[in-house]
Design a protein around this motif. Structure first.
Motif, PDB file in Angstrom:
ATOM      1  N   CYS A  55       0.777  -1.118  -0.100  1.00  0.00           N
ATOM      2  CA  CYS A  55       0.109  -0.063  -0.030  1.00  0.00           C
ATOM      3  C   CYS A  55       0.881   1.451   0.061  1.00  0.00           C
ATOM      4  N   TYR A  82      -4.724  -0.756   6.104  1.00  0.00           N
ATOM      5  CA  TYR A  82      -5.477  -0.264   4.999  1.00  0.00           C
ATOM      6  C   TYR A  82      -7.015  -0.480   4.957  1.00  0.00           C
ATOM      7  N   ARG A  92      -4.663  -5.907  -2.410  1.00  0.00           N
ATOM      8  CA  ARG A  92      -3.446  -5.615  -1.683  1.00  0.00           C
ATOM      9  C   ARG A  92      -2.469  -6.617  -1.807  1.00  0.00           C
TER      10      ARG A  92
END
Length: 108
Positions: A55, A82, A92
């Motif tokens: 991320c 996240y 992700r």
């Protein structure tokens, strides 16, 4: 909700815990060890460290000096938080890269 896994990839062993809440998620990665690394140094053994990226954030482990079978031993834990995936949000992914530290040398 929590999920605990141990991951061994090539010569690297990690454990991770995934925490899920309604509005956020968090992954904790614990670097355990590596084995049978290829020596990248000329006059001594490699000084391995690992970089975890997720991320748009990167975190670096501590360096283990002169060791081709380094053990971090549950002392290096990395946390990424996240938002849960929604429409238009990419999957992700966690990138794991291992390097040899050479003080005074810019390339890895």
């Amino acid at each position: 909700k929590e999920r605990v896994c141990t991951v061994c990839y090539n010569n690297l062993s990690c454990q991770y815990v995934q925490h899920q809440a309604e509005n956020s998620q968090r992954i904790e990665i614990t670097l355990v060890s590596a084995s049978n690394l290829i020596n990248m140094d000329f006059l001594s053994l490699s000084d391995p460290y690992v970089i975890f990226s997720c991320c748009n954030h990167s975190l670096k482990s501590r360096t283990i000096d002169d060791d081709l079978n380094p053990v971090w031993g549950h002392n290096d834990t990395f946390c990424f938080s996240y938002q849960p995936r929604g429409e238009g949000v990419r999957k992700r992914e966690i990138s794991v890269e291992m390097y040899d530290e050479d003080p005074g040398y810019d390339g890895e």
